[in-house]
Design a protein around this motif. Structure first.
Motif, mmCIF file in Angstrom:
data_model
loop_
_atom_site.group_PDB
_atom_site.id
_atom_site.type_symbol
_atom_site.label_atom_id
_atom_site.label_comp_id
_atom_site.label_asym_id
_atom_site.label_seq_id
_atom_site.Cartn_x
_atom_site.Cartn_y
_atom_site.Cartn_z
ATOM 1 N N LYS A 65 0.833 -1.208 0.000
ATOM 2 C CA LYS A 65 0.000 0.000 0.000
ATOM 3 C C LYS A 65 0.869 1.260 0.000
ATOM 4 O O LYS A 65 2.058 1.220 0.302
ATOM 5 C CB LYS A 65 -0.927 -0.012 1.206
ATOM 6 C CG LYS A 65 -1.928 -1.168 1.143
ATOM 7 C CD LYS A 65 -2.990 -1.067 2.175
ATOM 8 C CE LYS A 65 -4.070 -2.094 1.990
ATOM 9 N NZ LYS A 65 -3.700 -3.461 2.153
ATOM 10 N N ASP A 66 0.241 2.360 -0.363
ATOM 11 C CA ASP A 66 0.888 3.671 -0.330
ATOM 12 C C ASP A 66 0.489 4.369 0.957
ATOM 13 O O ASP A 66 -0.689 4.334 1.343
ATOM 14 C CB ASP A 66 0.432 4.526 -1.518
ATOM 15 C CG ASP A 66 0.778 3.879 -2.849
ATOM 16 O OD1 ASP A 66 1.981 3.735 -3.134
ATOM 17 O OD2 ASP A 66 -0.159 3.513 -3.595
ATOM 18 N N ALA A 97 4.294 0.022 -0.947
ATOM 19 C CA ALA A 97 4.462 0.494 -2.323
ATOM 20 C C ALA A 97 5.196 1.829 -2.279
ATOM 21 O O ALA A 97 6.094 2.073 -3.084
ATOM 22 C CB ALA A 97 3.114 0.639 -3.013
ATOM 23 N N SER A 129 -3.577 4.306 0.847
ATOM 24 C CA SER A 129 -4.227 4.141 -0.456
ATOM 25 C C SER A 129 -3.567 3.008 -1.222
ATOM 26 O O SER A 129 -2.476 2.551 -0.872
ATOM 27 C CB SER A 129 -4.175 5.440 -1.263
ATOM 28 O OG SER A 129 -2.837 5.802 -1.507
ATOM 29 N N THR A 130 -4.249 2.592 -2.255
ATOM 30 C CA THR A 130 -3.702 1.600 -3.169
ATOM 31 C C THR A 130 -4.236 1.908 -4.556
ATOM 32 O O THR A 130 -5.419 2.223 -4.705
ATOM 33 C CB THR A 130 -4.035 0.154 -2.725
ATOM 34 O OG1 THR A 130 -3.345 -0.772 -3.550
ATOM 35 C CG2 THR A 130 -5.509 -0.150 -2.749
#
Length: 154
Positions: A65-66, A97, A129-130
């Motif tokens: 994930k971000d 990520a 987020s992703t």
């Protein structure tokens, strides 16, 4: 006498404004390493925080994930929560990520307008987020713990 007083007052105002301009907090993107090396309050909290095994395991839910962290270097909540997040990520060795740290000024703005795009209201705000889709955000302080709260965002 009035001219001297007006001149003295003018000099004081100019001096104050120049000092105030020099004391603006850092704004913009910063790496975790630079944040911890340049800001003693962040480094101190990082050092004294000890994640639990359950917390490091919960952080694995963030793999891939971000994470965007909007914070104020001047903000006491940021000085507490951001170093804890960084310590959790380091301890868990989670493969994110991306991790982006963005410092904002007192006006909750940054030079690149990132805070504005995410409608920042309170610091810190940690956004998960992703693929460009926001999954959730932790605002100011966790309800249970950082790890527990963030691991809920899927």
């Amino acid at each position: 006498m009035f001219k001297r007083l007006a001149l003295l007052l003018s000099l004081c105002v100019v001096s104050f404004l120049s000092v105030a301009a020099d004391n603006k907090p850092f704004t913009g993107q910063i790496s975790a390493a630079d944040l911890l090396s340049e800001y003693p309050k962040f480094a101190s909290e990082y050092e004294k925080f000890t994640p639990t095994l359950a917390d490091t395991q919960a952080m694995q839910a963030l793999a891939g994930k971000d994470i965007l962290v909007l914070f104020g270097a001047w903000c006491h909540d940021s000085q507490r929560e951001v170093p804890r997040l960084l310590k959790l990520l380091d301890s868990a060795n989670v493969a994110l990520a991306s991790l982006q740290l963005v410092a904002v000024g007192y006006d909750k703005q940054d030079p690149e307008g990132i805070a504005g795009r995410y409608q920042l209201k309170y610091t810190p705000t940690i956004i998960i987020s992703t693929a460009g889709k926001e999954l959730g955000r932790l605002v100011e302080k966790p309800t249970i713990s950082i790890a527990s709260d963030l691991s809920q965002f899927n």
